[in-house]
Design a protein around this motif. Structure first.
Motif, PDB file in Angstrom:
ATOM      1  N   MET A 167      -3.633 -12.917  11.320  1.00 32.06           N
ATOM      2  CA  MET A 167      -3.514 -12.949   9.858  1.00 32.06           C
ATOM      3  C   MET A 167      -2.106 -12.626   9.360  1.00 32.06           C
ATOM      4  SD  MET A 167      -6.460 -13.947   8.994  1.00 32.06           S
ATOM      5  CE  MET A 167      -6.484 -13.662   7.241  1.00 32.06           C
ATOM      6  N   GLN A 168      -1.117 -12.645  10.239  1.00 34.97           N
ATOM      7  CA  GLN A 168       0.232 -12.232   9.852  1.00 34.97           C
ATOM      8  C   GLN A 168       0.776 -13.028   8.670  1.00 34.97           C
ATOM      9  OE1 GLN A 168       1.814  -9.429  11.210  1.00 34.97           O
ATOM     10  NE2 GLN A 168       3.000  -9.726   9.343  1.00 34.97           N
ATOM     11  N   ALA A 169       0.512 -14.324   8.614  1.00 34.12           N
ATOM     12  CA  ALA A 169       1.014 -15.137   7.499  1.00 34.12           C
ATOM     13  C   ALA A 169       0.416 -14.669   6.172  1.00 34.12           C
ATOM     14  CB  ALA A 169       0.713 -16.613   7.735  1.00 34.12           C
ATOM     15  N   GLN A 170      -0.864 -14.295   6.171  1.00 32.62           N
ATOM     16  CA  GLN A 170      -1.505 -13.813   4.945  1.00 32.62           C
ATOM     17  C   GLN A 170      -0.992 -12.426   4.567  1.00 32.62           C
ATOM     18  OE1 GLN A 170      -3.078 -15.416   7.465  1.00 32.62           O
ATOM     19  NE2 GLN A 170      -3.470 -17.290   6.317  1.00 32.62           N
ATOM     20  N   ILE A 171      -0.749 -11.592   5.567  1.00 37.13           N
ATOM     21  CA  ILE A 171      -0.181 -10.268   5.307  1.00 37.13           C
ATOM     22  C   ILE A 171       1.200 -10.422   4.674  1.00 37.13           C
ATOM     23  CG2 ILE A 171       0.657  -8.135   6.382  1.00 37.13           C
ATOM     24  CD1 ILE A 171      -1.523  -8.655   8.578  1.00 37.13           C
ATOM     25  N   ASP A 172       2.014 -11.296   5.247  1.00 35.81           N
ATOM     26  CA  ASP A 172       3.354 -11.547   4.692  1.00 35.81           C
ATOM     27  C   ASP A 172       3.261 -12.126   3.285  1.00 35.81           C
ATOM     28  OD1 ASP A 172       4.456 -10.607   7.044  1.00 35.81           O
ATOM     29  OD2 ASP A 172       4.849 -12.606   7.861  1.00 35.81           O
ATOM     30  N   GLY A 173       2.276 -12.992   3.062  1.00 32.16           N
ATOM     31  CA  GLY A 173       2.095 -13.569   1.726  1.00 32.16           C
ATOM     32  C   GLY A 173       1.806 -12.514   0.682  1.00 32.16           C
ATOM     33  N   LEU A 174       0.951 -11.558   1.031  1.00 31.90           N
ATOM     34  CA  LEU A 174       0.657 -10.467   0.105  1.00 31.90           C
ATOM     35  C   LEU A 174       1.899  -9.621  -0.133  1.00 31.90           C
ATOM     36  CD1 LEU A 174      -1.213  -8.740  -1.607  1.00 31.90           C
ATOM     37  CD2 LEU A 174      -1.925  -7.563   0.496  1.00 31.90           C
ATOM     38  N   GLY A 198       5.147  -8.294  -5.792  1.00 33.13           N
ATOM     39  CA  GLY A 198       6.093  -8.022  -6.885  1.00 33.13           C
ATOM     40  C   GLY A 198       5.906  -8.988  -8.045  1.00 33.13           C
ATOM     41  N   THR A 199       5.772 -10.261  -7.734  1.00 29.62           N
ATOM     42  CA  THR A 199       5.548 -11.275  -8.770  1.00 29.62           C
ATOM     43  C   THR A 199       4.227 -11.024  -9.479  1.00 29.62           C
ATOM     44  OG1 THR A 199       6.832 -12.898  -7.525  1.00 29.62           O
ATOM     45  CG2 THR A 199       5.326 -13.755  -9.197  1.00 29.62           C
ATOM     46  N   PHE A 200       3.186 -10.724  -8.701  1.00 33.68           N
ATOM     47  CA  PHE A 200       1.866 -10.446  -9.270  1.00 33.68           C
ATOM     48  C   PHE A 200       1.924  -9.244 -10.210  1.00 33.68           C
ATOM     49  CE2 PHE A 200      -2.526  -8.602  -8.550  1.00 33.68           C
ATOM     50  CZ  PHE A 200      -3.179  -9.512  -9.367  1.00 33.68           C
ATOM     51  N   ALA A 201       2.585  -8.169  -9.778  1.00 37.67           N
ATOM     52  CA  ALA A 201       2.711  -6.974 -10.609  1.00 37.67           C
ATOM     53  C   ALA A 201       3.495  -7.272 -11.885  1.00 37.67           C
ATOM     54  CB  ALA A 201       3.380  -5.852  -9.823  1.00 37.67           C
ATOM     55  N   ASN A 202       4.565  -8.043 -11.759  1.00 37.80           N
ATOM     56  CA  ASN A 202       5.355  -8.408 -12.942  1.00 37.80           C
ATOM     57  C   ASN A 202       4.548  -9.270 -13.900  1.00 37.80           C
ATOM     58  OD1 ASN A 202       7.645  -6.983 -12.185  1.00 37.80           O
ATOM     59  ND2 ASN A 202       8.532  -8.722 -11.095  1.00 37.80           N
ATOM     60  N   ASP A 203       3.751 -10.189 -13.362  1.00 40.83           N
ATOM     61  CA  ASP A 203       2.894 -11.029 -14.215  1.00 40.83           C
ATOM     62  C   ASP A 203       1.894 -10.175 -14.982  1.00 40.83           C
ATOM     63  OD1 ASP A 203       4.229 -13.290 -13.334  1.00 40.83           O
ATOM     64  OD2 ASP A 203       2.616 -13.937 -11.974  1.00 40.83           O
ATOM     65  N   ALA A 246      -4.332  -0.848  -4.521  1.00 36.52           N
ATOM     66  CA  ALA A 246      -4.785  -0.170  -3.305  1.00 36.52           C
ATOM     67  C   ALA A 246      -5.040  -1.237  -2.253  1.00 36.52           C
ATOM     68  CB  ALA A 246      -6.054   0.624  -3.572  1.00 36.52           C
ATOM     69  N   CYS A 247      -5.088  -0.809  -0.995  1.00 37.81           N
ATOM     70  CA  CYS A 247      -5.334  -1.754   0.094  1.00 37.81           C
ATOM     71  C   CYS A 247      -6.231  -1.119   1.147  1.00 37.81           C
ATOM     72  CB  CYS A 247      -4.029  -2.209   0.733  1.00 37.81           C
ATOM     73  SG  CYS A 247      -4.261  -3.476   2.000  1.00 37.81           S
ATOM     74  N   LEU A 248      -7.332  -1.796   1.425  1.00 36.26           N
ATOM     75  CA  LEU A 248      -8.199  -1.434   2.537  1.00 36.26           C
ATOM     76  C   LEU A 248      -7.911  -2.435   3.649  1.00 36.26           C
ATOM     77  CD1 LEU A 248     -10.481   0.201   3.804  1.00 36.26           C
ATOM     78  CD2 LEU A 248     -12.079  -1.430   2.780  1.00 36.26           C
ATOM     79  N   ALA A 249      -7.326  -1.943   4.729  1.00 41.51           N
ATOM     80  CA  ALA A 249      -6.956  -2.790   5.865  1.00 41.51           C
ATOM     81  C   ALA A 249      -8.044  -2.687   6.920  1.00 41.51           C
ATOM     82  CB  ALA A 249      -5.612  -2.344   6.438  1.00 41.51           C
ATOM     83  N   PHE A 250      -8.509  -3.842   7.369  1.00 39.80           N
ATOM     84  CA  PHE A 250      -9.483  -3.798   8.452  1.00 39.80           C
ATOM     85  C   PHE A 250      -9.005  -4.629   9.620  1.00 39.80           C
ATOM     86  CE2 PHE A 250     -10.921  -7.416   5.958  1.00 39.80           C
ATOM     87  CZ  PHE A 250     -11.353  -8.332   6.891  1.00 39.80           C
ATOM     88  N   ARG A 251      -9.487  -4.248  10.780  1.00 40.26           N
ATOM     89  CA  ARG A 251      -9.079  -4.879  12.025  1.00 40.26           C
ATOM     90  C   ARG A 251     -10.299  -5.515  12.674  1.00 40.26           C
ATOM     91  NH1 ARG A 251      -6.079  -0.698  10.671  1.00 40.26           N
ATOM     92  NH2 ARG A 251      -3.854  -0.783  10.966  1.00 40.26           N
ATOM     93  N   ASP A 252     -10.295  -5.616  13.972  1.00 42.15           N
ATOM     94  CA  ASP A 252     -11.396  -6.248  14.690  1.00 42.15           C
ATOM     95  C   ASP A 252     -12.536  -5.250  14.857  1.00 42.15           C
ATOM     96  OD1 ASP A 252     -13.094  -7.677  16.276  1.00 42.15           O
ATOM     97  OD2 ASP A 252     -11.519  -8.440  17.597  1.00 42.15           O
ATOM     98  N   LEU A 253     -13.456  -5.287  13.931  1.00 44.75           N
ATOM     99  CA  LEU A 253     -14.565  -4.336  13.938  1.00 44.75           C
ATOM    100  C   LEU A 253     -15.491  -4.539  15.137  1.00 44.75           C
ATOM    101  CD1 LEU A 253     -15.425  -4.448  10.132  1.00 44.75           C
ATOM    102  CD2 LEU A 253     -13.923  -2.855  11.328  1.00 44.75           C
ATOM    103  N   THR A 254     -15.485  -5.744  15.702  1.00 44.36           N
ATOM    104  CA  THR A 254     -16.384  -6.017  16.838  1.00 44.36           C
ATOM    105  C   THR A 254     -15.976  -5.256  18.096  1.00 44.36           C
ATOM    106  OG1 THR A 254     -15.148  -7.983  17.530  1.00 44.36           O
ATOM    107  CG2 THR A 254     -16.959  -8.308  15.957  1.00 44.36           C
ATOM    108  N   ILE A 255     -14.727  -4.808  18.154  1.00 43.43           N
ATOM    109  CA  ILE A 255     -14.289  -4.020  19.326  1.00 43.43           C
ATOM    110  C   ILE A 255     -13.996  -2.571  18.928  1.00 43.43           C
ATOM    111  CG2 ILE A 255     -13.448  -6.011  20.611  1.00 43.43           C
ATOM    112  CD1 ILE A 255     -10.581  -5.157  19.823  1.00 43.43           C
TER     113      ILE A 255
END
Length: 82
Positions: A20-27, A32-37, A48-57
């Motif tokens: 998911m690195q591309a989505q993490i980088d996108g966020l 900044g733009t989102f906050a300014n808007d 706030a951010c709830l980060a989750f990983r591979d819950l299956t392991i």
């Protein structure tokens, strides 16, 4: 007398596994733009951010903290924390 700005608490639930690195980088790049808007729309927002990983392991989710708090109004602090 101006009306107070409406308030919003926004929680991102983010998959932070390696694929998911591309989505993490996108966020990170877009917060900044989102906050300014939101500010231009006269919305007093906190993030706030709830980060989750591979819950299956058995990897645990993590609520990011900003100076000990779950929410921050500071988009730069949010980006750096993510």
């Amino acid at each position: 007398l101006a009306a107070p700005m409406p308030q919003a608490d926004i929680v991102f639930v983010l998959d932070v596994t390696a694929s998911m690195q591309a989505q993490i980088d996108g966020l990170k790049n877009g917060i900044g733009t989102f906050a300014n808007d939101l500010f231009r729309a006269k919305v007093d927002a906190r993030f706030a951010c709830l980060a989750f990983r591979d819950l299956t392991i058995g990897e645990r989710s993590e609520l990011l903290r900003f100076n000990g708090e779950a929410f921050t109004p500071n988009a730069t602090a949010f980006r750096d924390g993510v």
